[in-house]
Design a protein around this motif. Structure first.
Motif, PDB file in Angstrom:
ATOM      1  N   SER A 178       0.846  -1.187   0.000  1.00 20.47           N
ATOM      2  CA  SER A 178       0.000   0.000   0.000  1.00 20.47           C
ATOM      3  C   SER A 178       0.886   1.242   0.000  1.00 20.47           C
ATOM      4  O   SER A 178       2.092   1.145   0.266  1.00 20.47           O
TER       5      SER A 178
ATOM      6  N   GLY B 145       1.218   3.698  -2.587  1.00 17.60           N
ATOM      7  CA  GLY B 145       1.609   4.349  -3.834  1.00 17.60           C
ATOM      8  C   GLY B 145       0.692   5.523  -4.138  1.00 17.60           C
ATOM      9  O   GLY B 145      -0.268   5.800  -3.426  1.00 17.60           O
ATOM     10  N   GLY B 146       1.021   6.230  -5.204  1.00 15.41           N
ATOM     11  CA  GLY B 146       0.190   7.364  -5.593  1.00 15.41           C
ATOM     12  C   GLY B 146       0.934   8.301  -6.507  1.00 15.41           C
ATOM     13  O   GLY B 146       1.986   7.946  -7.070  1.00 15.41           O
ATOM     14  N   GLN B 147       0.369   9.490  -6.660  1.00 14.98           N
ATOM     15  CA  GLN B 147       0.964  10.499  -7.535  1.00 14.98           C
ATOM     16  C   GLN B 147       1.431  11.672  -6.703  1.00 14.98           C
ATOM     17  O   GLN B 147       0.734  12.120  -5.786  1.00 14.98           O
ATOM     18  N   VAL B 148       2.613  12.175  -7.030  1.00 16.33           N
ATOM     19  CA  VAL B 148       3.200  13.268  -6.270  1.00 16.33           C
ATOM     20  C   VAL B 148       4.032  14.126  -7.214  1.00 16.33           C
ATOM     21  O   VAL B 148       4.503  13.635  -8.249  1.00 16.33           O
TER      22      VAL B 148
ATOM     23  N   LEU C  23       6.643  10.033  -0.501  1.00 14.65           N
ATOM     24  CA  LEU C  23       5.649   8.972  -0.338  1.00 14.65           C
ATOM     25  C   LEU C  23       6.243   7.901   0.553  1.00 14.65           C
ATOM     26  O   LEU C  23       7.470   7.733   0.591  1.00 14.65           O
TER      27      LEU C  23
ATOM     28  N   THR D 200       9.334   7.279 -11.291  1.00 16.32           N
ATOM     29  CA  THR D 200       8.031   6.761 -11.694  1.00 16.32           C
ATOM     30  C   THR D 200       8.155   5.312 -12.132  1.00 16.32           C
ATOM     31  O   THR D 200       8.960   4.977 -13.002  1.00 16.32           O
TER      32      THR D 200
ATOM     33  N   THR E 262       2.645  -1.574  -6.580  1.00 13.27           N
ATOM     34  CA  THR E 262       1.901  -0.335  -6.377  1.00 13.27           C
ATOM     35  C   THR E 262       2.524   0.753  -7.240  1.00 13.27           C
ATOM     36  O   THR E 262       3.747   0.871  -7.328  1.00 13.27           O
ATOM     37  N   GLN E 263       1.663   1.530  -7.896  1.00  7.96           N
ATOM     38  CA  GLN E 263       2.136   2.535  -8.837  1.00  7.96           C
ATOM     39  C   GLN E 263       2.595   3.789  -8.104  1.00  7.96           C
ATOM     40  O   GLN E 263       1.888   4.306  -7.237  1.00  7.96           O
ATOM     41  N   VAL E 264       3.766   4.266  -8.471  1.00  3.88           N
ATOM     42  CA  VAL E 264       4.268   5.555  -8.004  1.00  3.88           C
ATOM     43  C   VAL E 264       4.503   6.424  -9.232  1.00  3.88           C
ATOM     44  O   VAL E 264       5.241   6.032 -10.138  1.00  3.88           O
ATOM     45  N   THR E 265       3.862   7.583  -9.250  1.00  4.63           N
ATOM     46  CA  THR E 265       3.994   8.496 -10.380  1.00  4.63           C
ATOM     47  C   THR E 265       4.470   9.851  -9.870  1.00  4.63           C
ATOM     48  O   THR E 265       3.848  10.429  -8.977  1.00  4.63           O
TER      49      THR E 265
END
Length: 125
Positions: A7, A9-12, A18, A91, A119-122
């Protein structure tokens, strides 16, 4: 087989932070090294960081050294990856991984036996 649930991840924006978390289902969590890898589109999965079973040893890819910190809480069967000063080149999909042998420090992808779902990190510029 060990289940790893990730858990965080997200966009920043670039320069932001993060924290990823990875919870393991095994009672023997404290006896295995843990690691994080990442995979960007069109690229191979690459090593990011690893931590020994007792948390004493930590290892980082040169590209994240000084910006990322891996840690673990064996009482909670959880490993964390704190990511600071994020850059667009960070990313990727980040994967948590569990070592294949007890009481062994591992950093090579082939030596990890259990994998999280990713988990995607952008990071935007």
């Amino acid at each position: 087989q060990v289940q790893l649930v990730e858990s965080g991840g997200g966009q920043v924006q670039a320069g932001g932070s993060l924290r990823l978390s990875c919870a393991a289902s095994t009672r023997t969590f404290s006896t295995y090294s843990m690691g994080y890898f990442r995979q960007a589109p069109g690229k191979e999965r690459e090593f990011v960081a690893a931590i020994s079973w007792n948390g004493v040893g930590t290892y980082y890819a040169d590209s994240v050294k000084g910006r990322f910190t891996i840690s673990r809480d064996n009482a909670k069967n959880t490993v964390y990856l704190q990511m600071n000063s994020l850059k667009p080149e960070d990313t990727a999909v980040y994967y948590c991984a569990g070592g294949g042998q007890r009481y062994q420090v591992v950093t090579s992808l082939k030596n990890f036996a259990s994998w999280g779902q990713g988990t995607q990190v952008t990071v935007s510029s």
